[in-house]
Design a protein around this motif. Structure first.
Motif, PDB file in Angstrom:
ATOM      1  N   ALA A 240      -3.838  -2.857  11.050  1.00 23.11           N
ATOM      2  CA  ALA A 240      -3.163  -3.823  10.180  1.00 23.11           C
ATOM      3  C   ALA A 240      -3.406  -3.542   8.699  1.00 23.11           C
ATOM      4  O   ALA A 240      -2.814  -4.202   7.851  1.00 23.11           O
ATOM      5  N   LYS A 241      -4.286  -2.599   8.398  1.00 26.12           N
ATOM      6  CA  LYS A 241      -4.657  -2.335   7.004  1.00 26.12           C
ATOM      7  C   LYS A 241      -4.380  -0.878   6.616  1.00 26.12           C
ATOM      8  O   LYS A 241      -4.400   0.017   7.459  1.00 26.12           O
ATOM      9  N   SER A 242      -4.151  -0.672   5.319  1.00 22.55           N
ATOM     10  CA  SER A 242      -4.176   0.676   4.763  1.00 22.55           C
ATOM     11  C   SER A 242      -5.636   0.991   4.467  1.00 22.55           C
ATOM     12  O   SER A 242      -6.326   0.195   3.835  1.00 22.55           O
ATOM     13  N   GLN A 243      -6.100   2.131   4.954  1.00 24.23           N
ATOM     14  CA  GLN A 243      -7.512   2.487   4.823  1.00 24.23           C
ATOM     15  C   GLN A 243      -7.648   3.954   4.420  1.00 24.23           C
ATOM     16  O   GLN A 243      -6.686   4.717   4.467  1.00 24.23           O
ATOM     17  N   ALA A 244      -8.859   4.330   4.024  1.00 22.47           N
ATOM     18  CA  ALA A 244      -9.103   5.717   3.645  1.00 22.47           C
ATOM     19  C   ALA A 244     -10.515   6.113   4.029  1.00 22.47           C
ATOM     20  O   ALA A 244     -11.396   5.270   4.179  1.00 22.47           O
ATOM     21  N   ARG A 245     -10.710   7.420   4.158  1.00 21.77           N
ATOM     22  CA  ARG A 245     -12.018   7.947   4.512  1.00 21.77           C
ATOM     23  C   ARG A 245     -12.143   9.371   3.984  1.00 21.77           C
ATOM     24  O   ARG A 245     -11.178  10.134   3.973  1.00 21.77           O
ATOM     25  N   VAL A 246     -13.343   9.718   3.551  1.00 18.22           N
ATOM     26  CA  VAL A 246     -13.657  11.102   3.214  1.00 18.22           C
ATOM     27  C   VAL A 246     -14.158  11.792   4.476  1.00 18.22           C
ATOM     28  O   VAL A 246     -15.035  11.279   5.173  1.00 18.22           O
ATOM     29  N   ILE A 247     -13.567  12.948   4.769  1.00 19.02           N
ATOM     30  CA  ILE A 247     -13.945  13.755   5.934  1.00 19.02           C
ATOM     31  C   ILE A 247     -14.286  15.144   5.412  1.00 19.02           C
ATOM     32  O   ILE A 247     -13.403  15.971   5.199  1.00 19.02           O
ATOM     33  N   GLY A 248     -15.552  15.380   5.154  1.00 16.13           N
ATOM     34  CA  GLY A 248     -15.940  16.636   4.526  1.00 16.13           C
ATOM     35  C   GLY A 248     -15.315  16.762   3.155  1.00 16.13           C
ATOM     36  O   GLY A 248     -15.537  15.924   2.273  1.00 16.13           O
TER      37      GLY A 248
ATOM     38  N   VAL B 253      -0.586   2.585  11.588  1.00 18.32           N
ATOM     39  CA  VAL B 253      -1.165   3.685  12.368  1.00 18.32           C
ATOM     40  C   VAL B 253      -2.305   3.111  13.191  1.00 18.32           C
ATOM     41  O   VAL B 253      -3.261   2.580  12.635  1.00 18.32           O
ATOM     42  N   ASP B 254      -2.212   3.183  14.529  1.00 21.53           N
ATOM     43  CA  ASP B 254      -3.194   2.476  15.340  1.00 21.53           C
ATOM     44  C   ASP B 254      -4.583   3.103  15.243  1.00 21.53           C
ATOM     45  O   ASP B 254      -4.743   4.267  14.868  1.00 21.53           O
ATOM     46  N   ALA B 255      -5.580   2.297  15.576  1.00 22.95           N
ATOM     47  CA  ALA B 255      -6.975   2.687  15.368  1.00 22.95           C
ATOM     48  C   ALA B 255      -7.349   3.938  16.159  1.00 22.95           C
ATOM     49  O   ALA B 255      -8.108   4.787  15.678  1.00 22.95           O
ATOM     50  N   GLY B 256      -6.828   4.075  17.367  1.00 22.45           N
ATOM     51  CA  GLY B 256      -7.145   5.241  18.173  1.00 22.45           C
ATOM     52  C   GLY B 256      -6.647   6.531  17.544  1.00 22.45           C
ATOM     53  O   GLY B 256      -7.333   7.562  17.583  1.00 22.45           O
TER      54      GLY B 256
ATOM     55  N   ILE C  54      -2.097  11.706   3.619  1.00 26.17           N
ATOM     56  CA  ILE C  54      -1.819  10.357   4.115  1.00 26.17           C
ATOM     57  C   ILE C  54      -1.196  10.461   5.494  1.00 26.17           C
ATOM     58  O   ILE C  54      -0.351  11.321   5.757  1.00 26.17           O
ATOM     59  N   VAL C  55      -1.649   9.580   6.389  1.00 24.63           N
ATOM     60  CA  VAL C  55      -1.163   9.528   7.766  1.00 24.63           C
ATOM     61  C   VAL C  55      -0.234   8.327   7.893  1.00 24.63           C
ATOM     62  O   VAL C  55      -0.599   7.204   7.524  1.00 24.63           O
ATOM     63  N   GLU C  56       0.963   8.563   8.442  1.00 24.38           N
ATOM     64  CA  GLU C  56       1.960   7.498   8.586  1.00 24.38           C
ATOM     65  C   GLU C  56       2.605   7.576   9.966  1.00 24.38           C
ATOM     66  O   GLU C  56       2.534   8.607  10.638  1.00 24.38           O
ATOM     67  N   THR C  57       3.244   6.499  10.357  1.00 27.84           N
ATOM     68  CA  THR C  57       4.032   6.504  11.589  1.00 27.84           C
ATOM     69  C   THR C  57       5.506   6.573  11.225  1.00 27.84           C
ATOM     70  O   THR C  57       5.931   6.093  10.174  1.00 27.84           O
ATOM     71  N   GLY C  58       6.279   7.177  12.126  1.00 29.12           N
ATOM     72  CA  GLY C  58       7.717   7.259  11.922  1.00 29.12           C
ATOM     73  C   GLY C  58       8.435   6.585  13.067  1.00 29.12           C
ATOM     74  O   GLY C  58       7.896   5.713  13.753  1.00 29.12           O
ATOM     75  N   ALA C  59       9.674   7.003  13.285  1.00 27.21           N
ATOM     76  CA  ALA C  59      10.452   6.451  14.392  1.00 27.21           C
ATOM     77  C   ALA C  59       9.783   6.815  15.713  1.00 27.21           C
ATOM     78  O   ALA C  59       9.155   7.864  15.854  1.00 27.21           O
ATOM     79  N   ASN C  60       9.934   5.927  16.688  1.00 25.24           N
ATOM     80  CA  ASN C  60       9.372   6.151  18.024  1.00 25.24           C
ATOM     81  C   ASN C  60       7.858   6.346  18.002  1.00 25.24           C
ATOM     82  O   ASN C  60       7.295   7.040  18.856  1.00 25.24           O
TER      83      ASN C  60
ATOM     84  N   VAL D 292       3.709  10.326  14.639  1.00 22.13           N
ATOM     85  CA  VAL D 292       2.678  10.318  13.610  1.00 22.13           C
ATOM     86  C   VAL D 292       2.838  11.554  12.734  1.00 22.13           C
ATOM     87  O   VAL D 292       3.010  12.667  13.240  1.00 22.13           O
ATOM     88  N   PHE D 293       2.794  11.341  11.420  1.00 22.78           N
ATOM     89  CA  PHE D 293       2.934  12.433  10.475  1.00 22.78           C
ATOM     90  C   PHE D 293       1.808  12.390   9.451  1.00 22.78           C
ATOM     91  O   PHE D 293       1.325  11.323   9.088  1.00 22.78           O
ATOM     92  N   VAL D 294       1.410  13.563   8.999  1.00 24.76           N
ATOM     93  CA  VAL D 294       0.422  13.671   7.933  1.00 24.76           C
ATOM     94  C   VAL D 294       1.033  14.474   6.795  1.00 24.76           C
ATOM     95  O   VAL D 294       1.485  15.604   7.000  1.00 24.76           O
ATOM     96  N   SER D 295       1.078  13.889   5.610  1.00 22.95           N
ATOM     97  CA  SER D 295       1.447  14.630   4.407  1.00 22.95           C
ATOM     98  C   SER D 295       0.148  15.115   3.796  1.00 22.95           C
ATOM     99  O   SER D 295      -0.695  14.312   3.389  1.00 22.95           O
ATOM    100  N   LEU D 296      -0.038  16.438   3.770  1.00 20.78           N
ATOM    101  CA  LEU D 296      -1.326  17.019   3.389  1.00 20.78           C
ATOM    102  C   LEU D 296      -1.158  17.948   2.188  1.00 20.78           C
ATOM    103  O   LEU D 296      -0.269  18.803   2.181  1.00 20.78           O
ATOM    104  N   LEU D 297      -2.000  17.762   1.186  1.00 25.37           N
ATOM    105  CA  LEU D 297      -2.007  18.626   0.004  1.00 25.37           C
ATOM    106  C   LEU D 297      -3.365  19.299  -0.093  1.00 25.37           C
ATOM    107  O   LEU D 297      -4.388  18.637  -0.242  1.00 25.37           O
TER     108      LEU D 297
END
Length: 258
Positions: free
Chosen positions: A40-48, A58-61, A180-186, A189-194
């Motif tokens: 239900a929230k927009s969130q962020a995390r540092v991963i390395g 985007v669901d928690a799993g 950023i990770v987002e959901t699309g149709a159906n 799941v997509f990730v826009s990565l720079l």
């Protein structure tokens, strides 16, 4: 070529992470924010050396599986290539691991943005370049900006600052990813990565505030729109988590609500 979950599971299980440094972060360093993913929230995390944002919906799993697979890619790349001596080789290995666990991506071309735009500091340049890559998605751009601003505001000692600085800054080289990770149709799941690479004439500290023009530093980036094989990634989740569990404290920051 279709994705083979059984082959992916064998691939993950066969990876050798022995020798990768641990016990780099104090045990309480990851307690500076809520450590729970929430769809239900927009969130962020540092991963390395990656800063990943997760858009609402985007669901928690999925968030957990993407976080763990990005950590796996970080660890394997760290073992196989020097981020300082061979940053492009490091990123190629990073992408290779993601491909093997269900990320439909490939290492894209690198563009030199040193003299383009108006960004004077690194965090401004990242937002500038990502805004173009994200196109008309103002919401996604705003989420990424919030995450970058949050990281820029972090103080020494917290998990975000400690992990990102340690993994992204290497003498006169800085190499990191923002996405950023987002959901699309159906429910796709997509990730826009720079992926970002900075080469400077002197040592880089406080990379997000590093002044590119003043220091005559080169800024290159490679952007990609990545699709995720969602069912396979979720299925692989427990295998990946078991592989990276011992490294989570040292390479995963707390989760921040944006």
């Amino acid at each position: 070529m279709s994705f083979d979950p059984a082959a992916a599971r064998d691939y993950v299980q066969a990876l050798d992470l022995a020798g990768i440094p641990r016990k780099l972060v104090a045990q309480d360093a990851a307690t500076d924010a809520g450590d729970v993913f929430d769809a239900a929230k927009s969130q962020a995390r540092v991963i390395g050396s990656s800063l990943l944002s997760f858009a609402q919906g985007v669901d928690a799993g999925v968030r957990e599986a993407i976080s763990d697979s990005a950590l796996l890619a970080q660890l394997v790349a760290n073992k196989h290539a020097s981020a300082q001596a061979a940053p492009l080789d490091w990123y190629a290995k990073y992408v290779e691991v993601l491909q093997n666990v269900g990320w439909v991506t490939q290492a894209g071309a690198w563009s030199d943005y040193t003299t383009q735009g108006t960004g004077a500091e690194v965090h401004e340049k990242i937002i500038e370049v990502l805004s173009v890559a994200l196109g008309p998605s103002a919401t996604a751009a705003a989420i990424v900006k919030s995450a970058i601003d949050a990281l820029a505001a972090m103080k020494e000692g917290g998990s975000w600052f400690t992990i990102f600085s340690r993994e992204s800054q290497h003498a006169n080289i800085a190499r990191f990813q923002v996405g950023i990770v987002e959901t699309g149709a159906n429910d796709d799941v997509f990730v826009s990565l720079l992926a970002c690479l900075i080469k400077a004439n002197r040592g880089i500290t406080q990379v997000l505030f590093f002044k590119l023009q003043k220091e005559q530093a080169a800024f290159s980036a490679s952007s990609a729109k990545v699709s995720i094989n969602r069912p396979s990634l979720i299925d692989l989740g427990p295998t990946i988590r078991k592989k990276v569990r011992a490294y989570q404290t040292d390479y995963l920051s707390s989760i921040l609500d944006l």
